[in-house]
Write a protein that holds these residues in place. Structure first.
Motif, PDB file in Angstrom:
ATOM      1  N   ASP A 184       0.839  -1.205   0.000  1.00 38.63           N
ATOM      2  CA  ASP A 184       0.000   0.000   0.000  1.00 38.63           C
ATOM      3  C   ASP A 184       0.871   1.252   0.000  1.00 38.63           C
ATOM      4  O   ASP A 184       1.750   1.419   0.851  1.00 38.63           O
ATOM      5  CB  ASP A 184      -0.894  -0.033   1.241  1.00 38.63           C
ATOM      6  CG  ASP A 184      -1.880   1.123   1.295  1.00 38.63           C
ATOM      7  OD1 ASP A 184      -1.818   2.034   0.442  1.00 38.63           O
ATOM      8  OD2 ASP A 184      -2.732   1.119   2.207  1.00 38.63           O
ATOM      9  N   GLU A 185       0.612   2.154  -0.960  1.00 38.33           N
ATOM     10  CA  GLU A 185       1.400   3.382  -1.098  1.00 38.33           C
ATOM     11  C   GLU A 185       1.401   4.213   0.188  1.00 38.33           C
ATOM     12  O   GLU A 185       2.363   4.926   0.480  1.00 38.33           O
ATOM     13  CB  GLU A 185       0.842   4.245  -2.246  1.00 38.33           C
ATOM     14  CG  GLU A 185       0.975   3.611  -3.613  1.00 38.33           C
ATOM     15  CD  GLU A 185       2.161   4.134  -4.389  1.00 38.33           C
ATOM     16  OE1 GLU A 185       2.824   5.066  -3.929  1.00 38.33           O
ATOM     17  OE2 GLU A 185       2.416   3.581  -5.474  1.00 38.33           O
ATOM     18  N   ALA A 186       0.335   4.109   0.954  1.00 35.81           N
ATOM     19  CA  ALA A 186       0.212   4.925   2.164  1.00 35.81           C
ATOM     20  C   ALA A 186       1.299   4.619   3.197  1.00 35.81           C
ATOM     21  O   ALA A 186       1.612   5.473   4.027  1.00 35.81           O
ATOM     22  CB  ALA A 186      -1.171   4.728   2.790  1.00 35.81           C
ATOM     23  N   VAL A 187       1.876   3.422   3.134  1.00 38.49           N
ATOM     24  CA  VAL A 187       2.894   3.060   4.136  1.00 38.49           C
ATOM     25  C   VAL A 187       4.315   3.089   3.575  1.00 38.49           C
ATOM     26  O   VAL A 187       5.263   2.822   4.304  1.00 38.49           O
ATOM     27  CB  VAL A 187       2.599   1.676   4.767  1.00 38.49           C
ATOM     28  CG1 VAL A 187       1.267   1.678   5.489  1.00 38.49           C
ATOM     29  CG2 VAL A 187       2.676   0.574   3.728  1.00 38.49           C
ATOM     30  N   HIS A 188       4.465   3.415   2.310  1.00 34.53           N
ATOM     31  CA  HIS A 188       5.792   3.405   1.691  1.00 34.53           C
ATOM     32  C   HIS A 188       6.789   4.257   2.462  1.00 34.53           C
ATOM     33  O   HIS A 188       7.905   3.819   2.751  1.00 34.53           O
ATOM     34  CB  HIS A 188       5.734   3.887   0.240  1.00 34.53           C
ATOM     35  CG  HIS A 188       5.207   2.862  -0.700  1.00 34.53           C
ATOM     36  ND1 HIS A 188       5.372   2.977  -2.057  1.00 34.53           N
ATOM     37  CD2 HIS A 188       4.515   1.712  -0.500  1.00 34.53           C
ATOM     38  CE1 HIS A 188       4.789   1.943  -2.650  1.00 34.53           C
ATOM     39  NE2 HIS A 188       4.266   1.174  -1.718  1.00 34.53           N
ATOM     40  N   GLY A 189       6.415   5.511   2.743  1.00 33.86           N
ATOM     41  CA  GLY A 189       7.347   6.410   3.417  1.00 33.86           C
ATOM     42  C   GLY A 189       7.837   5.847   4.735  1.00 33.86           C
ATOM     43  O   GLY A 189       9.038   5.890   5.032  1.00 33.86           O
ATOM     44  N   ARG A 190       6.929   5.302   5.507  1.00 35.80           N
ATOM     45  CA  ARG A 190       7.305   4.752   6.821  1.00 35.80           C
ATOM     46  C   ARG A 190       8.194   3.531   6.668  1.00 35.80           C
ATOM     47  O   ARG A 190       9.182   3.368   7.381  1.00 35.80           O
ATOM     48  CB  ARG A 190       6.054   4.400   7.627  1.00 35.80           C
ATOM     49  CG  ARG A 190       6.323   3.857   8.985  1.00 35.80           C
ATOM     50  CD  ARG A 190       6.835   4.943   9.925  1.00 35.80           C
ATOM     51  NE  ARG A 190       7.103   4.353  11.237  1.00 35.80           N
ATOM     52  CZ  ARG A 190       8.208   4.556  11.925  1.00 35.80           C
ATOM     53  NH1 ARG A 190       9.138   5.348  11.464  1.00 35.80           N
ATOM     54  NH2 ARG A 190       8.366   3.991  13.096  1.00 35.80           N
ATOM     55  N   VAL A 191       7.871   2.642   5.702  1.00 42.21           N
ATOM     56  CA  VAL A 191       8.674   1.440   5.489  1.00 42.21           C
ATOM     57  C   VAL A 191      10.089   1.810   5.063  1.00 42.21           C
ATOM     58  O   VAL A 191      11.079   1.269   5.568  1.00 42.21           O
ATOM     59  CB  VAL A 191       8.018   0.497   4.445  1.00 42.21           C
ATOM     60  CG1 VAL A 191       8.952  -0.633   4.053  1.00 42.21           C
ATOM     61  CG2 VAL A 191       6.702  -0.059   4.978  1.00 42.21           C
ATOM     62  N   VAL A 192      10.209   2.758   4.145  1.00 46.38           N
ATOM     63  CA  VAL A 192      11.526   3.189   3.674  1.00 46.38           C
ATOM     64  C   VAL A 192      12.313   3.810   4.823  1.00 46.38           C
ATOM     65  O   VAL A 192      13.502   3.566   4.989  1.00 46.38           O
ATOM     66  CB  VAL A 192      11.403   4.152   2.488  1.00 46.38           C
ATOM     67  CG1 VAL A 192      12.737   4.758   2.122  1.00 46.38           C
ATOM     68  CG2 VAL A 192      10.798   3.442   1.288  1.00 46.38           C
ATOM     69  N   GLU A 193      11.624   4.608   5.635  1.00 49.06           N
ATOM     70  CA  GLU A 193      12.283   5.258   6.779  1.00 49.06           C
ATOM     71  C   GLU A 193      12.799   4.227   7.795  1.00 49.06           C
ATOM     72  O   GLU A 193      13.935   4.296   8.258  1.00 49.06           O
ATOM     73  CB  GLU A 193      11.313   6.207   7.462  1.00 49.06           C
ATOM     74  CG  GLU A 193      11.887   6.926   8.651  1.00 49.06           C
ATOM     75  CD  GLU A 193      10.841   7.785   9.356  1.00 49.06           C
ATOM     76  OE1 GLU A 193      11.041   8.084  10.526  1.00 49.06           O
ATOM     77  OE2 GLU A 193       9.814   8.137   8.721  1.00 49.06           O
ATOM     78  N   VAL A 194      11.975   3.240   8.100  1.00 54.10           N
ATOM     79  CA  VAL A 194      12.333   2.244   9.108  1.00 54.10           C
ATOM     80  C   VAL A 194      13.445   1.298   8.614  1.00 54.10           C
ATOM     81  O   VAL A 194      14.341   0.946   9.351  1.00 54.10           O
ATOM     82  CB  VAL A 194      11.095   1.431   9.547  1.00 54.10           C
ATOM     83  CG1 VAL A 194      11.474   0.217  10.367  1.00 54.10           C
ATOM     84  CG2 VAL A 194      10.135   2.321  10.321  1.00 54.10           C
ATOM     85  N   THR A 195      13.364   0.918   7.341  1.00 58.54           N
ATOM     86  CA  THR A 195      14.321  -0.068   6.818  1.00 58.54           C
ATOM     87  C   THR A 195      15.591   0.572   6.264  1.00 58.54           C
ATOM     88  O   THR A 195      16.562  -0.130   6.016  1.00 58.54           O
ATOM     89  CB  THR A 195      13.690  -0.891   5.676  1.00 58.54           C
ATOM     90  OG1 THR A 195      13.357  -0.009   4.583  1.00 58.54           O
ATOM     91  CG2 THR A 195      12.446  -1.620   6.137  1.00 58.54           C
ATOM     92  N   HIS A 196      15.569   1.871   6.043  1.00 61.09           N
ATOM     93  CA  HIS A 196      16.717   2.559   5.427  1.00 61.09           C
ATOM     94  C   HIS A 196      17.057   1.954   4.067  1.00 61.09           C
ATOM     95  O   HIS A 196      18.227   1.858   3.712  1.00 61.09           O
ATOM     96  CB  HIS A 196      17.941   2.543   6.340  1.00 61.09           C
ATOM     97  CG  HIS A 196      17.686   3.111   7.694  1.00 61.09           C
ATOM     98  ND1 HIS A 196      17.580   4.464   7.929  1.00 61.09           N
ATOM     99  CD2 HIS A 196      17.486   2.520   8.894  1.00 61.09           C
ATOM    100  CE1 HIS A 196      17.343   4.687   9.195  1.00 61.09           C
ATOM    101  NE2 HIS A 196      17.276   3.528   9.815  1.00 61.09           N
ATOM    102  N   GLY A 197      16.040   1.505   3.365  1.00 61.18           N
ATOM    103  CA  GLY A 197      16.259   0.958   2.040  1.00 61.18           C
ATOM    104  C   GLY A 197      16.576  -0.509   2.053  1.00 61.18           C
ATOM    105  O   GLY A 197      17.087  -1.037   1.084  1.00 61.18           O
TER     106      GLY A 197
END
Length: 197
Positions: A184-197
């Motif tokens: 879900d696009e809505a969680v992309h920012g948070r996932v990227v932030e938490v995983t650091h890519g």
């Protein structure tokens, strides 16, 4: 219509993003009559995408016309020379691995995943197994650890070894990956932030 394996490979490929520089390096080696290096060593922490990259390299080797692609996984092999040779023989369709290798025509591509599990065999791989492969063979090693000092101490291996440390995906590639995986696009920012890519 095709096989389930083809469908699975297609879906895995759809979720594969980035790693262009690594794939270009492999393609250059596959295109050369005499590869500029014999061993490409991919290193990085667990979960960085080494196995996925090996999947794509196997497809790349097939598309480039490699005559034999042998894939070994340190997670599945006994850490012994006979175990490795038996697995290679299974992939080549014969228990007589040395004879099969000597009779090969075309390019051999050897892919070894989870090499860190085979650490006890490192000297054997470097001094016995790989030197018996054709000079045109390309070996790709994926490991959590980089090559040991003996690889770099030998001036011949220093010339024939390329080491690539895989890094986290950048933000754009991370978003591409998440989209490809249906997150879900809505969680992309948070996932990227938490995983650091």
């Amino acid at each position: 219509s095709g096989t389930l394996g083809e469908v699975l490979a297609s879906r895995r490929r759809r979720c594969f993003v980035a790693r262009d520089a690594e794939l270009e390096l492999v393609q250059a080696a596959l295109d050369a009559a005499e590869p500029p290096f014999s061993v490409l060593w991919l290193t990085g922490p667990g979960g960085i995408g080494k196995t996925s990259l090996l999947d794509v390299i196997a497809e790349q080797a097939t598309a480039a016309g490699a005559s034999s692609i042998v894939r070994l996984d340190g997670r599945d092999l006994p850490s012994s020379p006979p175990g490795v040779l038996e697995a290679m023989g299974g992939a080549l369709g014969t228990p007589r691995v040395e004879e099969a290798i000597a009779a090969l025509e075309g390019r051999l591509v050897l892919l070894i995943d989870a090499y860190e599990r085979l650490a006890a065999l490192d000297d054997w791989v470097r001094t016995w197994l790989l030197p018996r492969l054709p000079s045109t063979a390309l070996t790709v090693v994926a490991s959590r650890e980089g090559p040991g000092p003996a690889w770099r101490a030998d001036p011949a291996w220093r010339d024939l070894l390329r080491v690539v440390a895989l890094r986290n995906l950048g933000p754009d590639d991370s978003h591409r990956y998440l989209r490809a995986c249906g997150v879900d696009e809505a969680v992309h920012g948070r996932v990227v932030e938490v995983t650091h890519g």
